[in-house]
Enzyme design. Sequence first.
Site, PDB file in Angstrom:
ATOM      1  CE  LYS A 613      17.550 -25.308   6.926  1.00 15.77           C
ATOM      2  NZ  LYS A 613      17.003 -26.465   7.057  1.00 15.77           N
ATOM      3  CB  THR A 614      15.283 -18.763  11.312  1.00 20.00           C
ATOM      4  OG1 THR A 614      13.729 -18.666  11.085  1.00 20.00           O
ATOM      5  CG2 THR A 614      15.872 -17.928  10.371  1.00 20.00           C
ATOM      6  CB  THR A 616       9.696 -21.339  11.299  1.00 18.93           C
ATOM      7  OG1 THR A 616      10.360 -21.706  10.291  1.00 18.93           O
ATOM      8  CG2 THR A 616      10.374 -19.591  11.307  1.00 18.93           C
ATOM      9  CB  SER A 711      21.316 -23.085   7.618  1.00 15.89           C
ATOM     10  OG  SER A 711      20.427 -24.141   7.912  1.00 15.89           O
TER      11      SER A 711
END
Length: 883
Positions: A613-614, A616, A711
């Site tokens: 959740k960043t 990627t 998230s």
Amino acid sequence: MLQLWKVVRPARQLELHRLILLLIAFSLGSMGFLAYYVSTSPKAKEPLPLPLGDCSSGGAAGPGPARPPVPPRPPRPPETARTEPVVLVFVESAYSQLGQEIVAILESSRFRYSTELAPGRGDMPTLTDNTHGRYVLVIYENLLKYVNLDAWSRELLDRYCVEYGVGIIGFFRAHEHSLLSAQLKGFPLFLHSNLGLRDYQVNPSAPLLHLTRPSRLEPGPLPGDDWTIFQSNHSTYEPVLLASLRPAEPAVPGPVLRRARLPTVVQDLGLHDGIQRVLFGHGLSFWLHKLIFVDAVAYLTGKRLCLDLDRYILVDIDDIFVGKEGTRMKVADVEALLTTQNKLRTLVPNFTFNLGFSGKFYHTGTEEEDAGDDMLLKHRKEFWWFPHMWSHMQPHLFHNRSVLADQMRLNKQFALEHGIPTDLGYAVAPHHSGVYPIHTQLYEAWKSVWGIQVTSTEEYPHLRPARYRRGFIHNGIMVLPRQTCGLFTHTIFYNEYPGGSRELDRSIRGGELFLTVLLNPISIFMTHLSNYGNDRLGLYTFESLVRFLQCWTRLRLQTLPPVPLAQKYFELFPQERSPLWQNPCDDKRHKDIWSKEKTCDRLPKFLIVGPQKTGTTAIHFFLSLHPAVTSSFPSPSTFEEIQFFNSPNYHKGIDWYMDFFPVPSNASTDFLFEKSATYFDSEVVPRRGAALLPRAKIITVLTNPADRAYSWYQHQRAHGDPVALNYTFYQVISASSQTPLALRSLQNRCLVPGYYSTHLQRWLTYYPSGQLLIVDGQELRTNPAASMESIQKFLGITPFLNYTRTLRFDDDKGFWCQGLEGGKTRCLGRSKGRRYPDMDTESRLFLTDFFRNHNLELSKLLSRLGQPVPSWLREELQHSSLG
């Protein structure tokens, strides 16, 4: 007359030339005949070497110690709960011989240690963490560096040793400028140096003795003229090893008889200053010092770092029925094998030679050697048996499992026809081919044909140094480390042993072979058929070794069949059950026994490791637009990501992993990669990744950990997670340790990946900082072209793709997509870029406080690495300072 001479002279010259040619031809013929005779005639055998005899004289040879021995005192155990089981070793340099010998013994014994350069003024390393001691033992390669510490450092170290019950081992190495006689500074102890000594003996009253059997005499001169002996009248010093002066040496000052035993190793019982020590008057080059050193470590650590007395040995004889004429066993050799086995059983319970056979070569020797084959089969029930390959072929050369299995069935049929037992559950591959690096077909064929449960290899993780060899389990087969003993197929005559017969005897009498058994609880030795014919060096070696071990140690030697032996091994070392895969192309020996149909070019050049959740997935999508970059094939079982390094998939081996990648058209310019966002916060992935992909680049994306946690919570709600549906976000992140397990599990997945500095430090333990790129997740969201430019530069990708032209923001989706002709876009799936309500204020405040220290540590780490601080981190730190 002159004309006659002109006619005769050429004729005489012609006859002379013919005579010379005849002589040359005769000489060459004689030499050829002689060579043939020598090569076909049996070698005139010298008398077979006799195994080393029983123990040397155990009684005293001359007067005992200069004073009566002190009654044994129990060791003062260290404060077990207050010290880590780690040895602090002060070395002279990273390359000093004695320092390397100390470290080698600690590594072989699997003891944890930390090395430091012997400190100068004020350079003492940190010894405690709050009230907890970092070290259980201190070792000084150079005793004088300890004695001559500055007052502050000496006081610090001695106080630590007294308070935590930590002992010290020190070595005094004399050199040409050493004082011949001197008092050790600050101690009631005198040293006499640069002496030549002889006739070593163990003091049976020494309290530290554990592995060492006392009252044994090692007769003869000790190597070198740089020995140091200790003298003291203080009751704190107890001799451990004693020796006599050589006849030519000048007398030692003081009331010492020439024939007296002089201490070369002493034990300080701590009566002088409360610190127990063991002091050596020489290095570790003499074998008996290694034995005493191991006992000293055990004693001074209160047996926390201590080797057990039980030793299990198994002697494999490979290549039964294999070998060229003249090197194989005859009837008398088989009889000697049986005789020695029976003798060894009186010393080693259950000792049995373990014979590995290749049936194709049965009866392919001389008539006498064929009779030897028959003699082995006649006594087949006296031995254990295991299969080699039928034709001694290397398994990695077989790419078809059925063909490999057919070879095994031929060997099994041979065994059944000749009554050879086939139920041992153990096999060894010729040249250890296919065992490691893994050849999947071998493991599958072994299980289907033979029901194999155990094998062994000298190749995991590498052949050298031998002390690093380990075991592992793959596909249900236990793989044990195998040891060499200095005997190979060509070492068949005692007097022709490489380096001379003394080299073999030195290995047995305190050398490499002796230390292998001393420092390893389980040893499987590789020998060969030819070592039991000819001079029977196999019999000589192991009978001599066993007798020498029983002379000088208290070890309890025994033998177990392979399956119980493997079970015992993994009981002792359960941490080795999981293998650590490495790149076969980084080790020439590994590459030589790896299938030529496989290529390391299919391993990825970089990894996108997360966290989840960043962003990627967006980077994965954007990189896949580059013509020189190729992603792994999607996995059908783990949400498209391979998740190799942190899941049960890892145990399937690197063949399984490489099948997810195509063969690159150009290995130097094409970039293979994989993205598994669960790698970032895994405790095992950095170590596993660095072992297989040591040169890979690592990309991680960091966003505000509070936003990442929220998230993930929303992601779980969208996927119907009942915990996320039944609890609010604040209830999840603030849950106590008494809440249900499922709730705490979701809490961990929300919070733990956000401990960015902790996880990055773990990656930096195994990868250099130059191979790690930290992408600003906020920049990736708002200006992905800038992030992709940084990534391309970091990876060194050419040609350079202009993502400003390639990407276009999609207002409907709310994120960046691939721009197409006609104003159209190609975007990630519907699950990406999902919109959800803003985080509530209470949760935001909670997480800001929760992650404050983690964010501060991340800022410090990035500063040390010289990496820019992400914009979101600057904002968080500013808000924290204002709060």
